[in-house]
Scaffold this motif. Structure first.
Motif, PDB file in Angstrom:
ATOM      1  N   GLU A  80       0.819  -1.212   0.000  1.00 34.81           N
ATOM      2  CA  GLU A  80       0.000   0.000   0.000  1.00 34.81           C
ATOM      3  C   GLU A  80       0.855   1.265   0.000  1.00 34.81           C
ATOM      4  OE1 GLU A  80      -2.796  -0.198   3.168  1.00 34.81           O
ATOM      5  OE2 GLU A  80      -3.933  -1.858   2.278  1.00 34.81           O
ATOM      6  N   LYS A  81       1.930   1.264   0.771  1.00 33.04           N
ATOM      7  CA  LYS A  81       2.809   2.430   0.795  1.00 33.04           C
ATOM      8  C   LYS A  81       3.487   2.631  -0.559  1.00 33.04           C
ATOM      9  CE  LYS A  81       3.825   2.265   5.754  1.00 33.04           C
ATOM     10  NZ  LYS A  81       4.886   2.118   6.781  1.00 33.04           N
ATOM     11  N   LEU A  82       3.882   1.520  -1.181  1.00 30.27           N
ATOM     12  CA  LEU A  82       4.519   1.625  -2.484  1.00 30.27           C
ATOM     13  C   LEU A  82       3.548   2.147  -3.541  1.00 30.27           C
ATOM     14  CD1 LEU A  82       6.680  -1.622  -2.639  1.00 30.27           C
ATOM     15  CD2 LEU A  82       7.516   0.722  -2.609  1.00 30.27           C
ATOM     16  N   VAL A  83       2.301   1.690  -3.492  1.00 29.85           N
ATOM     17  CA  VAL A  83       1.294   2.152  -4.449  1.00 29.85           C
ATOM     18  C   VAL A  83       1.077   3.652  -4.292  1.00 29.85           C
ATOM     19  CG1 VAL A  83      -1.127   2.020  -5.113  1.00 29.85           C
ATOM     20  CG2 VAL A  83       0.158  -0.066  -4.704  1.00 29.85           C
ATOM     21  N   ASP A  84       1.023   4.138  -3.059  1.00 27.70           N
ATOM     22  CA  ASP A  84       0.863   5.579  -2.823  1.00 27.70           C
ATOM     23  C   ASP A  84       2.050   6.356  -3.383  1.00 27.70           C
ATOM     24  OD1 ASP A  84      -1.587   5.296  -1.598  1.00 27.70           O
ATOM     25  OD2 ASP A  84      -0.771   5.244   0.430  1.00 27.70           O
ATOM     26  N   ARG A  85       3.255   5.859  -3.155  1.00 21.74           N
ATOM     27  CA  ARG A  85       4.448   6.515  -3.695  1.00 21.74           C
ATOM     28  C   ARG A  85       4.453   6.506  -5.208  1.00 21.74           C
ATOM     29  NH1 ARG A  85       9.675   3.807  -2.194  1.00 21.74           N
ATOM     30  NH2 ARG A  85      10.282   4.861  -4.123  1.00 21.74           N
ATOM     31  N   ALA A  86       3.967   5.399  -5.775  1.00 26.86           N
ATOM     32  CA  ALA A  86       4.007   5.221  -7.224  1.00 26.86           C
ATOM     33  C   ALA A  86       3.148   6.227  -7.965  1.00 26.86           C
ATOM     34  CB  ALA A  86       3.583   3.799  -7.585  1.00 26.86           C
TER      35      ALA A  86
END
Length: 303
Positions: A71-77
């Motif tokens: 989830e954190k990676l998706v937000d950063r992406a």
């Protein structure tokens, strides 16, 4: 989690495929990052209110496991590229194979995973996960389209789809918009386009939907003609027809609900398909394989 590794085959599968299965094995899946057991959820077609997914339940991922920070990676992406110098921090599809046999590819292994063993992405038990991934094969475009939507700044990743030009996410996908209609030079592509609000028209032979793209009428300041997608499904199973129609109606309803909550909501129903533009009617695009059509709701960000 949107994907998991099947213990029996060692292959990574997309959660949406749980809808297609007659029987779903509760204990058959592990995290593709660190190998802990994950469980299928929301897979009862016609009962569950959201699309299928996998959950680790009370288990904890084994560090380092890129999947656990999904989830954190998706937000950063949404704002920047998350690619690493030696790969991508999450499992991702980079090749579509339209047969029952899948070759071994870099970063992947189709050997069965021993029950209870923590594994690396390549299926080798040792309790440690690789820090990056180099792609795996898939049997439908569903996970490929999810990757395209969620990681707009990483569309330089390699991608191979039979009969479609291009070798990266950026070059394989063809976005349709209101930029006019003409007979395309490469008529078979992996198309990406928003759906209109109207319900699909269905017969035993095909389903047809109106697409939110086409030709703008400068005189009236309104769309003049719309592209249409015709899915030739006479040879499909009843379950396949029901699954695709359900995807489309669910995505359209999500778009309606999102707009009711916020008139400026960017979420839309998006249909993806490998199709061929009709040689005589440039507004018609035809698709015929179940594995090459899907629909998802969400925001389509640009790099």
């Amino acid at each position: 989690m949107d994907s998991a590794r099947d213990r029996r085959s060692g292959r990574i599968i997309d959660a949406i495929r749980l809808w297609e299965m007659e029987v779903v094995g509760r204990d058959d899946y592990v995290c593709p990052g660190c190998g802990i057991q994950v469980f299928p959820a929301s897979f009862q077609k016609g009962v569950s209110k959201r699309a299928p997914y996998f959950t680790p339940s009370a288990n904890k991922h084994i560090d380092p496991c890129g999947v656990s920070g999904f989830e954190k990676l998706v937000d950063r992406a949404k704002e920047e590229s998350i690619s690493l110098p030696d790969g991508f921090p999450l499992p991702y599809p980079n090749k579509l194979v339209l047969t029952d046999e899948r070759p071994v590819v870099d970063g992947g292994d189709t050997r069965p995973v021993p029950r209870g063993a923590a594994t690396r992405p390549g299926g080798r038990p040792n309790g440690q996960a690789a820090a990056s991934f180099h792609g795996h094969t898939v049997a439908t475009i569903r996970p490929i389209c999810g990757q395209y939507m969620q990681y707009p700044h990483d569309r330089g990743l390699d991608l191979s789809i039979p009969d479609c030009p291009g070798d990266t996410y950026a070059t394989v996908f063809q976005r349709l918009a209101f930029s006019g209609m003409w007979l395309m030079r490469q008529r078979t592509r992996l198309f990406c386009v928003a759906l209109r609000w109207s319900a699909p028209a269905r017969t035993d032979d095909h389903m047809e939907v109106s697409l939110d793209a086409g030709e703008w009428d400068e005189a009236t300041g309104k769309p003049g003609r719309f592209y249409r997608l015709r899915v030739q499904w006479a040879h499909w199973t009843d379950r396949q027809r029901t699954t695709l129609h359900g995807e489309i109606r669910a995505a359209q309803q999500d778009a309606i609900d999102s707009r009711k909550q916020d008139q400026k909501s960017p979420g839309k129903a998006w249909v993806f398909f490998v199709g061929t533009q009709d040689a005589e009617d440039d507004s018609l695009i035809v698709a015929s394989r179940y594995a090459l059509v899907c629909c998802r709701f969400g925001e389509m960000l640009s790099a």
